[in-house]
Design a protein around this motif. Structure first.
Motif, mmCIF file in Angstrom:
data_model
loop_
_atom_site.group_PDB
_atom_site.id
_atom_site.type_symbol
_atom_site.label_atom_id
_atom_site.label_comp_id
_atom_site.label_asym_id
_atom_site.label_seq_id
_atom_site.Cartn_x
_atom_site.Cartn_y
_atom_site.Cartn_z
ATOM 1 N N ALA A 14 1.099 -6.386 -4.914
ATOM 2 C CA ALA A 14 2.676 -6.994 -5.271
ATOM 3 C C ALA A 14 2.961 -7.906 -4.301
ATOM 4 O O ALA A 14 3.540 -9.042 -4.393
ATOM 5 C CB ALA A 14 3.707 -5.643 -5.019
ATOM 6 N N LEU A 15 2.663 -7.801 -3.001
ATOM 7 C CA LEU A 15 2.551 -8.926 -1.995
ATOM 8 C C LEU A 15 2.061 -10.118 -2.297
ATOM 9 O O LEU A 15 2.582 -11.333 -2.058
ATOM 10 C CB LEU A 15 2.420 -8.297 -0.462
ATOM 11 C CG LEU A 15 2.784 -8.950 0.634
ATOM 12 C CD1 LEU A 15 4.253 -9.128 0.611
ATOM 13 C CD2 LEU A 15 2.371 -8.117 1.799
ATOM 14 N N ALA A 16 0.715 -9.974 -2.915
ATOM 15 C CA ALA A 16 -0.157 -11.020 -3.366
ATOM 16 C C ALA A 16 0.571 -11.833 -4.244
ATOM 17 O O ALA A 16 0.546 -13.052 -4.408
ATOM 18 C CB ALA A 16 -1.338 -10.723 -3.680
ATOM 19 N N ALA A 17 1.108 -11.085 -5.337
ATOM 20 C CA ALA A 17 1.810 -11.717 -6.420
ATOM 21 C C ALA A 17 2.955 -12.622 -5.933
ATOM 22 O O ALA A 17 3.267 -13.645 -6.436
ATOM 23 C CB ALA A 17 2.296 -10.770 -7.436
ATOM 24 N N ARG A 18 3.680 -11.941 -5.123
ATOM 25 C CA ARG A 18 4.850 -12.693 -4.551
ATOM 26 C C ARG A 18 4.605 -14.047 -3.724
ATOM 27 O O ARG A 18 5.282 -15.051 -3.722
ATOM 28 C CB ARG A 18 5.702 -11.822 -3.470
ATOM 29 C CG ARG A 18 6.776 -11.961 -3.277
ATOM 30 C CD ARG A 18 7.771 -10.882 -2.624
ATOM 31 N NE ARG A 18 8.823 -11.477 -1.538
ATOM 32 C CZ ARG A 18 9.006 -10.613 -0.652
ATOM 33 N NH1 ARG A 18 8.697 -9.613 -0.320
ATOM 34 N NH2 ARG A 18 10.067 -11.343 0.057
ATOM 35 N N VAL B 173 -5.346 -6.509 0.147
ATOM 36 C CA VAL B 173 -4.709 -6.969 -1.121
ATOM 37 C C VAL B 173 -5.172 -6.001 -2.107
ATOM 38 O O VAL B 173 -4.420 -5.928 -3.305
ATOM 39 C CB VAL B 173 -5.510 -8.332 -1.262
ATOM 40 C CG1 VAL B 173 -6.931 -8.258 -1.560
ATOM 41 C CG2 VAL B 173 -4.567 -9.170 -2.384
ATOM 42 N N GLN B 174 -6.140 -5.098 -1.999
ATOM 43 C CA GLN B 174 -6.613 -4.250 -3.321
ATOM 44 C C GLN B 174 -5.767 -2.919 -3.443
ATOM 45 O O GLN B 174 -5.815 -2.320 -4.392
ATOM 46 C CB GLN B 174 -7.932 -3.760 -2.903
ATOM 47 C CG GLN B 174 -8.990 -4.861 -3.059
ATOM 48 C CD GLN B 174 -9.188 -5.741 -1.773
ATOM 49 O OE1 GLN B 174 -8.446 -5.457 -0.867
ATOM 50 N NE2 GLN B 174 -9.909 -6.861 -2.083
ATOM 51 N N SER B 175 -4.718 -2.870 -2.735
ATOM 52 C CA SER B 175 -3.850 -1.584 -2.546
ATOM 53 C C SER B 175 -2.591 -2.221 -3.527
ATOM 54 O O SER B 175 -2.344 -3.075 -3.613
ATOM 55 C CB SER B 175 -3.369 -1.327 -0.983
ATOM 56 O OG SER B 175 -2.615 -2.480 -0.577
ATOM 57 N N PRO B 176 -1.975 -1.278 -4.004
ATOM 58 C CA PRO B 176 -0.751 -1.310 -4.651
ATOM 59 C C PRO B 176 0.269 -2.404 -3.799
ATOM 60 O O PRO B 176 0.639 -3.260 -4.652
ATOM 61 C CB PRO B 176 -0.163 0.020 -4.876
ATOM 62 C CG PRO B 176 -1.180 0.815 -4.725
ATOM 63 C CD PRO B 176 -2.152 0.350 -3.696
#
Length: 144
Positions: free
Chosen positions: A54-58, A47-50
């Motif tokens: 983005a996936l977490a936000a989605r 989750v700390q990667s770019p």
């Protein structure tokens, strides 16, 4: 704001596990999967990667304080205990874990949340950003 962590459709996503890359418990789950995933079905996204952010936000996951692991399988997003069950269901020796998804949802979420809230204190953190050799090519930090 309370997030609804029930499984939900996420078209176009398959074979991904979004996890807290600094959590020792989460990283142990990734290693557990790697050892058993002989077909190489699963890829891992910290989750700390770019890409992870983005996936977490989605998915409605706070990347600064991730509340859950997410498993993307066959166009569905699974969270918390449902996520673990979505991975483990392919391995007969671990079929018994499906019983966890039969717990009443409020109880299952409280149990998961209790462990998630205390995971750093109980299991620790890791600052290691370099994946071990067996994960080469399976840890995604940028969108494919």
């Amino acid at each position: 704001m309370r997030v609804d962590w029930r499984p939900r459709p996420l078209p176009g996503a398959d074979g991904l596990i979004l996890y807290d890359g600094v959590c020792v418990l989460c990283s142990a789950f990734v290693r557990f999967v790697v050892v058993r995933d002989r077909a190489g079905r699963w890829r891992f996204v910290p989750v700390q990667s770019p890409y992870g952010r983005a996936l977490a936000a989605r998915l409605g996951i706070d990347p600064e304080r991730p509340q859950t692991v997410a498993v993307l399988r066959e166009g569905m997003a699974y969270f918390k205990l449902d996520a673990a069950a979505a991975v483990l269901r392919d391995w007969p020796a671990w079929a018994w874990t499906r019983i966890l998804t039969r717990l009443p949802r409020p109880l299952a979420e409280r149990l998961y949340d209790l462990i998630a809230r205390n995971r750093y204190r109980l299991f620790g953190r890791t600052a290691c950003a370099v994946p071990p050799p067996q994960l080469a090519g399976r840890v995604l930090t940028d969108a494919p």
